[in-house]
Design a protein around this motif. Sequence first.
Motif, PDB file in Angstrom:
ATOM      1  N   GLU A   1     -24.219 -28.188 -48.668  1.00 44.60           N
ATOM      2  CA  GLU A   1     -25.602 -28.592 -48.880  1.00 44.60           C
ATOM      3  C   GLU A   1     -26.400 -28.442 -47.579  1.00 44.60           C
ATOM      4  O   GLU A   1     -25.839 -28.470 -46.478  1.00 44.60           O
ATOM      5  CB  GLU A   1     -25.663 -30.048 -49.350  1.00 44.60           C
ATOM      6  CG  GLU A   1     -24.977 -30.299 -50.678  1.00 44.60           C
ATOM      7  CD  GLU A   1     -25.732 -29.689 -51.836  1.00 44.60           C
ATOM      8  OE1 GLU A   1     -26.974 -29.639 -51.786  1.00 44.60           O
ATOM      9  OE2 GLU A   1     -25.060 -29.260 -52.795  1.00 44.60           O
ATOM     10  N   GLU A   2     -27.704 -28.319 -47.736  1.00 44.91           N
ATOM     11  CA  GLU A   2     -28.609 -28.181 -46.603  1.00 44.91           C
ATOM     12  C   GLU A   2     -28.388 -29.286 -45.568  1.00 44.91           C
ATOM     13  O   GLU A   2     -28.281 -29.013 -44.363  1.00 44.91           O
ATOM     14  CB  GLU A   2     -30.048 -28.214 -47.130  1.00 44.91           C
ATOM     15  CG  GLU A   2     -31.111 -28.145 -46.066  1.00 44.91           C
ATOM     16  CD  GLU A   2     -32.492 -28.316 -46.669  1.00 44.91           C
ATOM     17  OE1 GLU A   2     -33.180 -27.306 -46.844  1.00 44.91           O
ATOM     18  OE2 GLU A   2     -32.870 -29.475 -46.971  1.00 44.91           O
ATOM     19  N   LYS A   3     -28.299 -30.510 -46.024  1.00 43.47           N
ATOM     20  CA  LYS A   3     -28.145 -31.649 -45.115  1.00 43.47           C
ATOM     21  C   LYS A   3     -26.855 -31.542 -44.300  1.00 43.47           C
ATOM     22  O   LYS A   3     -26.846 -31.815 -43.101  1.00 43.47           O
ATOM     23  CB  LYS A   3     -28.163 -32.959 -45.913  1.00 43.47           C
ATOM     24  CG  LYS A   3     -28.111 -34.196 -45.068  1.00 43.47           C
ATOM     25  CD  LYS A   3     -28.237 -35.451 -45.899  1.00 43.47           C
ATOM     26  CE  LYS A   3     -28.189 -36.676 -45.026  1.00 43.47           C
ATOM     27  NZ  LYS A   3     -28.364 -37.913 -45.797  1.00 43.47           N
ATOM     28  N   GLN A   4     -25.770 -31.115 -44.938  1.00 45.83           N
ATOM     29  CA  GLN A   4     -24.501 -30.959 -44.232  1.00 45.83           C
ATOM     30  C   GLN A   4     -24.588 -29.869 -43.173  1.00 45.83           C
ATOM     31  O   GLN A   4     -24.106 -30.037 -42.053  1.00 45.83           O
ATOM     32  CB  GLN A   4     -23.380 -30.631 -45.222  1.00 45.83           C
ATOM     33  CG  GLN A   4     -22.029 -30.458 -44.563  1.00 45.83           C
ATOM     34  CD  GLN A   4     -20.934 -30.072 -45.536  1.00 45.83           C
ATOM     35  OE1 GLN A   4     -21.154 -29.941 -46.735  1.00 45.83           O
ATOM     36  NE2 GLN A   4     -19.741 -29.876 -45.024  1.00 45.83           N
ATOM     37  N   LEU A   5     -25.227 -28.754 -43.512  1.00 44.16           N
ATOM     38  CA  LEU A   5     -25.390 -27.661 -42.551  1.00 44.16           C
ATOM     39  C   LEU A   5     -26.198 -28.108 -41.340  1.00 44.16           C
ATOM     40  O   LEU A   5     -25.853 -27.790 -40.194  1.00 44.16           O
ATOM     41  CB  LEU A   5     -26.058 -26.466 -43.223  1.00 44.16           C
ATOM     42  CG  LEU A   5     -25.235 -25.769 -44.313  1.00 44.16           C
ATOM     43  CD1 LEU A   5     -26.132 -24.850 -45.134  1.00 44.16           C
ATOM     44  CD2 LEU A   5     -24.069 -25.020 -43.710  1.00 44.16           C
ATOM     45  N   ILE A   6     -27.257 -28.863 -41.589  1.00 41.89           N
ATOM     46  CA  ILE A   6     -28.099 -29.371 -40.496  1.00 41.89           C
ATOM     47  C   ILE A   6     -27.297 -30.300 -39.593  1.00 41.89           C
ATOM     48  O   ILE A   6     -27.363 -30.206 -38.363  1.00 41.89           O
ATOM     49  CB  ILE A   6     -29.353 -30.072 -41.059  1.00 41.89           C
ATOM     50  CG1 ILE A   6     -30.271 -29.037 -41.716  1.00 41.89           C
ATOM     51  CG2 ILE A   6     -30.081 -30.852 -39.972  1.00 41.89           C
ATOM     52  CD1 ILE A   6     -31.384 -29.642 -42.540  1.00 41.89           C
ATOM     53  N   GLU A   7     -26.504 -31.190 -40.193  1.00 40.92           N
ATOM     54  CA  GLU A   7     -25.700 -32.124 -39.399  1.00 40.92           C
ATOM     55  C   GLU A   7     -24.627 -31.402 -38.592  1.00 40.92           C
ATOM     56  O   GLU A   7     -24.376 -31.753 -37.437  1.00 40.92           O
ATOM     57  CB  GLU A   7     -25.059 -33.185 -40.310  1.00 40.92           C
ATOM     58  CG  GLU A   7     -26.047 -34.199 -40.834  1.00 40.92           C
ATOM     59  CD  GLU A   7     -26.742 -34.981 -39.716  1.00 40.92           C
ATOM     60  OE1 GLU A   7     -26.072 -35.410 -38.757  1.00 40.92           O
ATOM     61  OE2 GLU A   7     -27.970 -35.150 -39.795  1.00 40.92           O
ATOM     62  N   GLU A   8     -23.990 -30.398 -39.179  1.00 38.05           N
ATOM     63  CA  GLU A   8     -22.968 -29.650 -38.455  1.00 38.05           C
ATOM     64  C   GLU A   8     -23.571 -28.889 -37.278  1.00 38.05           C
ATOM     65  O   GLU A   8     -22.967 -28.820 -36.204  1.00 38.05           O
ATOM     66  CB  GLU A   8     -22.231 -28.697 -39.399  1.00 38.05           C
ATOM     67  CG  GLU A   8     -21.323 -29.429 -40.366  1.00 38.05           C
ATOM     68  CD  GLU A   8     -20.642 -28.512 -41.368  1.00 38.05           C
ATOM     69  OE1 GLU A   8     -20.918 -27.297 -41.381  1.00 38.05           O
ATOM     70  OE2 GLU A   8     -19.830 -29.022 -42.159  1.00 38.05           O
ATOM     71  N   ALA A   9     -24.742 -28.324 -37.463  1.00 30.82           N
ATOM     72  CA  ALA A   9     -25.419 -27.632 -36.362  1.00 30.82           C
ATOM     73  C   ALA A   9     -25.797 -28.630 -35.269  1.00 30.82           C
ATOM     74  O   ALA A   9     -25.595 -28.377 -34.074  1.00 30.82           O
ATOM     75  CB  ALA A   9     -26.654 -26.893 -36.869  1.00 30.82           C
TER      76      ALA A   9
END
Length: 68
Positions: free
Chosen positions: A9-17
């Motif tokens: 999900e978008e939120k997970q990608l943002i947090e990983e970055a």
Amino acid sequence: MLDVHLQKEEKQLIEEAKHVGVLVYPTSNAYIRAAPVSTLQFGFGGLHHDDIITGVSKIHKAWAGGHS
């Protein structure tokens, strides 16, 4: 902008970055309906070419599962 074709999900990608020190921004707030894939915006303004290369490398590693 980048369409990310991963099972995340978008939120997970943002947090990983963010975890690896790179900021990416959501685009979901610009859609009336759900976006077909996670699309993220990058803010490269004012960055040196080498910093962009480093940031993209960090994001690649984070999203591939190898936080380094």
